[in-house]
Design a protein around this motif. Structure first.
Motif, PDB file in Angstrom:
ATOM      1  N   CYS A 145      74.625  24.177  23.115  1.00 55.31           N
ATOM      2  CA  CYS A 145      74.567  23.112  24.127  1.00 55.31           C
ATOM      3  C   CYS A 145      73.177  22.926  24.705  1.00 55.31           C
ATOM      4  N   CYS A 146      72.313  23.892  24.501  1.00 55.55           N
ATOM      5  CA  CYS A 146      70.905  23.767  24.908  1.00 55.55           C
ATOM      6  C   CYS A 146      70.753  23.530  26.406  1.00 55.55           C
ATOM      7  N   HIS A 147      71.542  24.238  27.200  1.00 53.92           N
ATOM      8  CA  HIS A 147      71.379  24.129  28.652  1.00 53.92           C
ATOM      9  C   HIS A 147      70.004  24.635  29.091  1.00 53.92           C
ATOM     10  N   ALA A 148      69.373  25.471  28.286  1.00 57.01           N
ATOM     11  CA  ALA A 148      68.033  25.971  28.630  1.00 57.01           C
ATOM     12  C   ALA A 148      66.960  24.916  28.440  1.00 57.01           C
ATOM     13  N   GLY A 149      67.294  23.788  27.822  1.00 56.58           N
ATOM     14  CA  GLY A 149      66.312  22.732  27.570  1.00 56.58           C
ATOM     15  C   GLY A 149      65.763  22.828  26.155  1.00 56.58           C
ATOM     16  N   LEU A 150      65.615  21.665  25.500  1.00 52.55           N
ATOM     17  CA  LEU A 150      65.219  21.672  24.099  1.00 52.55           C
ATOM     18  C   LEU A 150      63.800  22.209  23.905  1.00 52.55           C
ATOM     19  N   ARG A 151      62.862  21.753  24.723  1.00 53.50           N
ATOM     20  CA  ARG A 151      61.490  22.239  24.538  1.00 53.50           C
ATOM     21  C   ARG A 151      61.403  23.743  24.803  1.00 53.50           C
ATOM     22  N   ASN A 152      62.069  24.221  25.850  1.00 50.08           N
ATOM     23  CA  ASN A 152      62.085  25.654  26.123  1.00 50.08           C
ATOM     24  C   ASN A 152      62.655  26.435  24.941  1.00 50.08           C
ATOM     25  N   SER A 153      63.757  25.922  24.379  1.00 47.40           N
ATOM     26  CA  SER A 153      64.427  26.619  23.285  1.00 47.40           C
ATOM     27  C   SER A 153      63.554  26.643  22.029  1.00 47.40           C
ATOM     28  N   ILE A 154      62.909  25.525  21.731  1.00 47.82           N
ATOM     29  CA  ILE A 154      62.036  25.476  20.559  1.00 47.82           C
ATOM     30  C   ILE A 154      60.865  26.442  20.720  1.00 47.82           C
ATOM     31  N   GLU A 155      60.215  26.425  21.858  1.00 44.29           N
ATOM     32  CA  GLU A 155      59.042  27.281  22.053  1.00 44.29           C
ATOM     33  C   GLU A 155      59.422  28.758  22.017  1.00 44.29           C
ATOM     34  N   TYR A 156      60.596  29.096  22.548  1.00 48.07           N
ATOM     35  CA  TYR A 156      61.002  30.508  22.522  1.00 48.07           C
ATOM     36  C   TYR A 156      61.377  30.932  21.105  1.00 48.07           C
TER      37      TYR A 156
END
Length: 276
Positions: A188-199
């Motif tokens: 669901c990407c509640h952490a945010g898409l950019r945050n998830s990609i960078e991590y």
């Protein structure tokens, strides 16, 4: 090759095999790893129709919400317990106090996992983690994702007896390190898409080239989606948003990322390069 087969999504992508079910939620088989379970028995029903094994030794849960954990009981086995990876906050109660378009429910509606910890532990072995874990060769459950960029809240959680906005800190994703960069599979990407990609890039050491799954852009305004598209432009070989991506965001991203965009749903299989 690594196959990602979508077992649960809001949309069914193909009329064949007959009888595939759509429901609000998400589940995908990432090779031999099950990521999320949808909200019902549809996950097993669809897996059998798609010739995907209906049992898994390894299950990763993206977060507590019922539309990602409600089908977990289909895989519980007291004699041959699967290993389930999740954030420690999975068991905290979460609520909705009103519909997205405004108003209030007479009583809060529970949004979290619809089973008690005791029920689930009778049929599964749990690994609770906040740090990344390699759950299969080249496949990582990311754990708690740092949030340096924009994120949103979803529903409520109880803190000191009060219901407060829920930032869904238990949200995690799967990163697959392939011979052609990283594939990010999202619940669901509640952490945010950019945050998830960078991590995911920090964990795997490789650029994210593929994004598959729910991106939680459904409640985001068009300007914000365009800003995200600016950042993504030229970065991805594949964008396959599902579940909570939303019609507006799908339309914008299809227009802005025409070479990468792919429409998918239940029954879709995405072939990725081999893991490294």
């Amino acid at each position: 090759m690594v196959d990602v087969t979508i077992l649960v999504d809001n949309t069914v992508a193909t009329p064949i095999p007959k009888g595939l079910r759509g429901e609000w939620g998400f589940a995908a088989a990432v090779d031999d790893v099950l990521f999320d379970t949808g909200q019902s028995s549809s996950v097993v029903h669809n897996a059998r129709l798609l010739d995907v094994p209906a049992s898994f030794e390894t299950i990763v849960l993206s977060h507590t919400h019922f539309d990602h954990t409600g089908g977990l009981d289909q895989f519980l086995d007291p004699l041959d317990k699967p290993t389930v990876y999740c954030h420690p906050d999975l068991w905290e109660s979460r609520y909705s106090t009103g519909p997205p378009d405004g108003g209030e429910f007479p009583d809060p509606i529970h949004l979290g996992i619809p089973f008690s910890r005791t029920e689930v532990e009778s049929g599964a072995a749990f690994v609770e983690h906040r740090e990344p874990v390699e759950v299969a060769e080249g496949i990582f459950a990311l754990g708690e994702i740092p949030r340096e960029h924009r994120t949103t809240t979803n529903g409520k959680r109880r803190v000191d007896g009060e219901l407060v906005d829920d930032t869904v800190d238990d949200d995690q994703a799967i990163a697959v390190r392939t011979t052609n960069g990283t594939a990010l599979v999202l619940g669901c990407c509640h952490a945010g898409l950019r945050n998830s990609i960078e991590y995911a890039e920090a964990v795997t050491g490789e650029a994210v080239r593929y994004v598959i799954g729910g991106t939680h852009l459904v409640g985001v305004d068009a300007d914000t989606v365009h800003e995200l598209a600016d950042w993504l432009e030229g970065k991805l070989e594949l964008f396959a948003g599902t579940h909570c991506t939303g019609f507006q965001a799908q339309r914008i991203l299809a227009d802005r990322l025409p070479e990468a965009f792919r429409s998918v749903g239940v029954g879709s299989t995405i072939e990725l390069p081999p893991t490294v």
